[in-house]
Structure formats: structure tokens, C-alpha cells
Design a protein around this motif. Structure first.
Motif, PDB file in Angstrom:
ATOM      1  N   SER A  35      47.680  36.819  50.109  1.00 32.05           N
ATOM      2  CA  SER A  35      48.964  37.352  50.587  1.00 32.05           C
ATOM      3  C   SER A  35      48.709  38.185  51.834  1.00 32.05           C
ATOM      4  N   GLY A  36      49.794  38.535  52.524  1.00 27.69           N
ATOM      5  CA  GLY A  36      49.692  39.282  53.763  1.00 27.69           C
ATOM      6  C   GLY A  36      49.721  38.361  54.972  1.00 27.69           C
ATOM      7  N   LYS A  37      49.659  38.945  56.164  1.00 25.20           N
ATOM      8  CA  LYS A  37      49.754  38.170  57.404  1.00 25.20           C
ATOM      9  C   LYS A  37      48.593  38.496  58.336  1.00 25.20           C
ATOM     10  N   ILE A  38      48.151  37.464  59.055  1.00 27.13           N
ATOM     11  CA  ILE A  38      47.186  37.628  60.144  1.00 27.13           C
ATOM     12  C   ILE A  38      47.855  37.098  61.403  1.00 27.13           C
ATOM     13  N   LEU A  39      47.939  37.944  62.427  1.00 22.75           N
ATOM     14  CA  LEU A  39      48.619  37.585  63.663  1.00 22.75           C
ATOM     15  C   LEU A  39      47.621  37.517  64.807  1.00 22.75           C
ATOM     16  N   VAL A  40      47.747  36.513  65.647  1.00 24.18           N
ATOM     17  CA  VAL A  40      46.986  36.419  66.892  1.00 24.18           C
ATOM     18  C   VAL A  40      47.990  36.399  68.028  1.00 24.18           C
ATOM     19  N   ASP A  41      47.925  37.403  68.884  1.00 25.21           N
ATOM     20  CA  ASP A  41      48.887  37.569  69.983  1.00 25.21           C
ATOM     21  C   ASP A  41      50.329  37.552  69.471  1.00 25.21           C
ATOM     22  N   GLY A  42      50.518  38.215  68.326  1.00 25.75           N
ATOM     23  CA  GLY A  42      51.857  38.374  67.768  1.00 25.75           C
ATOM     24  C   GLY A  42      52.368  37.194  66.981  1.00 25.75           C
ATOM     25  N   LYS A  43      51.586  36.132  66.866  1.00 25.54           N
ATOM     26  CA  LYS A  43      52.027  34.917  66.174  1.00 25.54           C
ATOM     27  C   LYS A  43      51.181  34.697  64.930  1.00 25.54           C
ATOM     28  N   ASN A  44      51.835  34.383  63.809  1.00 23.17           N
ATOM     29  CA  ASN A  44      51.122  34.136  62.556  1.00 23.17           C
ATOM     30  C   ASN A  44      50.159  32.968  62.738  1.00 23.17           C
ATOM     31  N   ILE A  45      48.906  33.140  62.310  1.00 20.61           N
ATOM     32  CA  ILE A  45      47.926  32.075  62.532  1.00 20.61           C
ATOM     33  C   ILE A  45      48.314  30.780  61.810  1.00 20.61           C
ATOM     34  N   ASP A  46      49.134  30.875  60.748  1.00 15.70           N
ATOM     35  CA  ASP A  46      49.579  29.665  60.057  1.00 15.70           C
ATOM     36  C   ASP A  46      50.496  28.819  60.926  1.00 15.70           C
ATOM     37  N   ASP A  47      51.060  29.418  61.979  1.00 17.98           N
ATOM     38  CA  ASP A  47      51.990  28.692  62.840  1.00 17.98           C
ATOM     39  C   ASP A  47      51.299  28.022  64.022  1.00 17.98           C
ATOM     40  N   TYR A  48      49.977  28.243  64.170  1.00 15.43           N
ATOM     41  CA  TYR A  48      49.229  27.585  65.239  1.00 15.43           C
ATOM     42  C   TYR A  48      48.749  26.204  64.788  1.00 15.43           C
ATOM     43  N   ASP A  49      48.653  25.270  65.723  1.00 16.96           N
ATOM     44  CA  ASP A  49      47.958  24.024  65.454  1.00 16.96           C
ATOM     45  C   ASP A  49      46.488  24.354  65.200  1.00 16.96           C
ATOM     46  N   LEU A  50      45.958  23.935  64.054  1.00 19.63           N
ATOM     47  CA  LEU A  50      44.628  24.374  63.632  1.00 19.63           C
ATOM     48  C   LEU A  50      43.552  23.960  64.628  1.00 19.63           C
ATOM     49  N   GLN A  51      43.575  22.727  65.095  1.00 23.25           N
ATOM     50  CA  GLN A  51      42.541  22.272  66.014  1.00 23.25           C
ATOM     51  C   GLN A  51      42.588  23.032  67.334  1.00 23.25           C
ATOM     52  N   LYS A  52      43.782  23.204  67.872  1.00 18.02           N
ATOM     53  CA  LYS A  52      43.916  23.923  69.142  1.00 18.02           C
ATOM     54  C   LYS A  52      43.509  25.380  68.991  1.00 18.02           C
ATOM     55  N   MET A  53      43.858  25.979  67.850  1.00 16.74           N
ATOM     56  CA  MET A  53      43.511  27.376  67.614  1.00 16.74           C
ATOM     57  C   MET A  53      41.997  27.549  67.568  1.00 16.74           C
ATOM     58  N   ARG A  54      41.305  26.637  66.875  1.00 14.13           N
ATOM     59  CA  ARG A  54      39.860  26.762  66.736  1.00 14.13           C
ATOM     60  C   ARG A  54      39.134  26.489  68.045  1.00 14.13           C
ATOM     61  N   LEU A  55      39.745  25.704  68.935  1.00 13.91           N
ATOM     62  CA  LEU A  55      39.135  25.493  70.251  1.00 13.91           C
ATOM     63  C   LEU A  55      39.141  26.771  71.077  1.00 13.91           C
ATOM     64  N   ASN A  56      39.983  27.728  70.710  1.00 18.15           N
ATOM     65  CA  ASN A  56      40.006  29.033  71.372  1.00 18.15           C
ATOM     66  C   ASN A  56      39.203  30.076  70.611  1.00 18.15           C
ATOM     67  N   MET A  57      38.428  29.617  69.624  1.00 18.07           N
ATOM     68  CA  MET A  57      37.596  30.515  68.820  1.00 18.07           C
ATOM     69  C   MET A  57      36.201  29.932  68.692  1.00 18.07           C
ATOM     70  N   GLY A  58      35.242  30.474  69.436  1.00 19.21           N
ATOM     71  CA  GLY A  58      33.859  30.075  69.224  1.00 19.21           C
ATOM     72  C   GLY A  58      33.358  30.603  67.896  1.00 19.21           C
ATOM     73  N   TYR A  59      32.375  29.917  67.303  1.00 18.00           N
ATOM     74  CA  TYR A  59      31.897  30.309  65.975  1.00 18.00           C
ATOM     75  C   TYR A  59      30.379  30.164  65.938  1.00 18.00           C
ATOM     76  N   VAL A  60      29.687  31.261  65.600  1.00 21.81           N
ATOM     77  CA  VAL A  60      28.229  31.273  65.539  1.00 21.81           C
ATOM     78  C   VAL A  60      27.807  31.723  64.140  1.00 21.81           C
ATOM     79  N   LEU A  61      26.998  30.891  63.475  1.00 21.05           N
ATOM     80  CA  LEU A  61      26.546  31.182  62.122  1.00 21.05           C
ATOM     81  C   LEU A  61      25.081  31.597  62.106  1.00 21.05           C
ATOM     82  N   GLN A  62      24.652  32.154  60.983  1.00 21.09           N
ATOM     83  CA  GLN A  62      23.220  32.437  60.789  1.00 21.09           C
ATOM     84  C   GLN A  62      22.439  31.128  60.850  1.00 21.09           C
ATOM     85  N   ASN A  63      22.952  30.117  60.159  1.00 24.28           N
ATOM     86  CA  ASN A  63      22.378  28.778  60.247  1.00 24.28           C
ATOM     87  C   ASN A  63      23.082  28.052  61.389  1.00 24.28           C
ATOM     88  N   ILE A  64      22.445  27.998  62.547  1.00 26.76           N
ATOM     89  CA  ILE A  64      23.143  27.536  63.745  1.00 26.76           C
ATOM     90  C   ILE A  64      23.483  26.055  63.706  1.00 26.76           C
TER      91      ILE A  64
END
Length: 307
Positions: free
Chosen positions: A55-84
Motif C-alpha cells: 500500500s502507499g504511493k511512490i511518485l517520480v516527478d509527481g506521477k505515480n510510478i504505476d502510471d508509467y510505461d514500465l519499459q520506458k520508465m526502466r530505460l530512465n533508471m540504470g541498475y547496478v547489482l553486486q552480481n554485475i
């Protein structure tokens, strides 16, 4: 800006995140630190929707992340793991340009991005671009993992304990690297660690978590000198009561402001052992950023301070 509003996450009735409220400003180096099971990785993964809040909301630039296209949103988010997880059958250049290729960038543009990024992290593209991951050391592979996350110039980079499996020297080198990249690119970095020293060294803003709750959020001075409770105080006590720091040297009147170019990622919170290593590596002259000024130490400053 990223904003968490009354976010909860439960697994089979057990609370992993409890009423989380926080804001991450654009361009910040935001570090979440805490013991195992504190909820920091869960919080990170909720930002790119690898985990969905109960429950609750997560907003990116004032917009709920559930309302973003998932693929486009992730292209604006780099991701680095311990296991690269570099693709073993692809060259380093091909690993770096996986996302640009998915965006149908032409070959020359992809090559330019890969070569520019390799140069930024001190890997000669003429030497490294056509190598396979197995031909690189662990630290070199981690450098590639970091720049792969930057290949599409994302708005933010999420980093989940990326250096925890490395030896101390490689870890310090990569900390220096991400500080340098953050300063140059002004990208939002969101970094998870269980290491209090790493949190203090990297974070502009530090969020201390325990058992799914946010215990305190603030800058280095807030966390070290104004802990809100006994958990925060105890967690960082060793850091505060450790050996003398660069900041203590500055406060004692050593070092000078300078117009020379920065050659170090040294911080006021770093130990004098760290300063000694930097002086050795930089021919006895270290220039680093101190608030709004460049600051210089020479070997005689360190010797005079000790004397």
C-alpha cells in the motif's frame, strides 16, 4: 524527484517496510544504509517496480510510478547489482550498448557511447572494447557494470550493494569512481549499503533503516553528530570515534584553498590514512572539493599535523 508516501510492504503477513515517507531530490547522491533485513533493498527495488508496495504511493516527478510505461520508465533508471552479470558471450562494447541497441541507436552512436564511457572509468577502449568479460578482473568488470547502467544517460542510477564482494582497495577505487561520475554527470544516484563508512563517504543524503523503518534521514553531520535515537548513535559510533580525519586537519588550519584542478575524491570525513595514500598516489599534492572550494594538502601538511 522521487517521493514515498506512506509506503508499506508485507510478505505473508510480515512487515518488510512500514509507513515509509521520504523524498529523493534530483541530482542527489542518496544512500540507504542499515543491517541485513532492514528493508533497504526492498525500498530500492520498489523504485523500478521489481517489487510492488502492499500500500502507499511512490511518485517520480509527481506521477505515480504505476502510471508509467514500465519499459520506458526502466530505460530512465540504470541498475547496478553486486552480481554485475555481464553477458559472457558478448564483448565489453556489446555489453555496454545492450540498452542503446534496444532503442535502435545506430552502430556508430553506440560505439561512441561505449568508448566515451570506457575512457571515463580509465579503461582504454582500444584495449578493452573487444575483450570478453572473462578477460577482465573483478574490479574492471564492476566498472563496466557501472557504465553499462549509464549508457542511455538515465535520469537516475540504482545501485544495490555493488562493491560489497570486492577487496578493500578495489572497493575504495570504485567509490572514488562513482563520486567522480556523480560530480561530472549530476545524475541522481541511489545507493544501498550495509557499510557505515561507505554510507558516510558517498552520501550527500543518508537514510538509516532498521527492521523496515526509517530511523533517520539527513546529511553526514546530522547522522554523525545529531543522531535521533540510540540505534543510529550506536550504528555510527565507530565511525565517529575512529581515527583523525581530513576535516580535523582543516579545522586545525592546515591546507589551503586553491584554483588547481581536483585530482582526488577525498572527503572531510576520510581518515588521515586515506589522505596519506592519496598523497603518495598524487606525488605529494592532493586537491579535493571542500564545500564550494577546491582545497589542497601537501605532504608537509600531514607531517606538521602529526607533529
Amino acid at each position: 524527484m522521487i517521493k514515498f508516501e506512506h509506503v508499506y510492504k508485507e510478505y505473508e503477513g510480515n512487515s518488510a517496510i512500514e509507513d515509509l515517507n521520504l523524498e529523493i531530490n534530483d541530482g542527489d547522491f542518496f544512500v540507504m544504509v542499515g543491517t541485513s533485513g532492514s528493508g533497504k533493498t526492498t525500498t530500492l527495488k520498489m523504485i523500478n517496480r521489481l517489487i510492488k508496495p502492499t500500500s502507499g504511493k511512490i511518485l517520480v516527478d509527481g506521477k505515480n510510478i504505476d502510471d508509467y510505461d514500465l519499459q520506458k520508465m526502466r530505460l530512465n533508471m540504470g541498475y547496478v547489482l553486486q552480481n554485475i552479470a555481464l553477458f559472457p558471450n558478448l564483448t565489453i562494447e556489446e555489453n555496454i550498448t545492450i540498452q542503446p541497441e534496444s532503442l535502435h541507436w545506430n552502430k556508430e552512436k553506440r560505439r561512441k557511447v561505449a568508448f566515451d564511457l570506457l575512457e571515463k572509468v580509465g579503461l582504454d577502449p582500444k584495449e578493452y572494447a573487444k575483450r570478453l568479460p572473462s578477460e577482465l578482473s573483478g574490479g574492471e568488470q564492476q566498472r563496466v557494470g557501472i557504465i553499462r547502467a549509464l549508457a542511455t544517460s538515465p535520469k537516475m542510477v540504482l545501485m544495490d550493494e555493488p562493491f560489497s564482494a570486492l577487496d578493500p582497495i578495489s572497493r575504495t577505487q570504485l567509490q572514488d569512481l562513482v563520486l567522480k561520475l556523480h560530480r561530472e554527470l549530476q545524475t541522481t544516484f541511489i545507493f544501498v549499503t550495509h557499510d557505515m563508512h561507505e554510507a558516510i563517504r558517498l552520501g550527500d543524503t543518508i537514510a538509516v533503516m532498521s527492521k523496515g523503518r526509517l530511523e533517520q534521514i539527513g546529511n553526514r553531520d546530522d547522522i554523525l553528530n545529531h543522531p535521533k535515537n540510540e540505534f543510529v548513535k550506536g550504528f555510527f559510533q565507530q565511525e565517529k570515534n575512529g581515527q583523525a580525519t581530513v576535516g580535523e586537519m582543516i579545522d586545525a588550519g592546515f591546507g589551503t584553498k586553491t584554483d588547481q584542478a581536483i585530482n582526488s575524491s577525498l572527503l572531510k570525513e576520510d581518515s588521515l590514512n586515506r589522505l596519506a595514500v592519496e598523497l603518495k598516489d598524487n606525488n605529494g599534492v592532493v586537491v579535493f572539493e571542500n564545500i564550494d572550494d577546491n582545497y589542497q594538502f601537501v605532504t608537509s601538511d600531514l607531517l606538521d599535523f602529526f607533529s
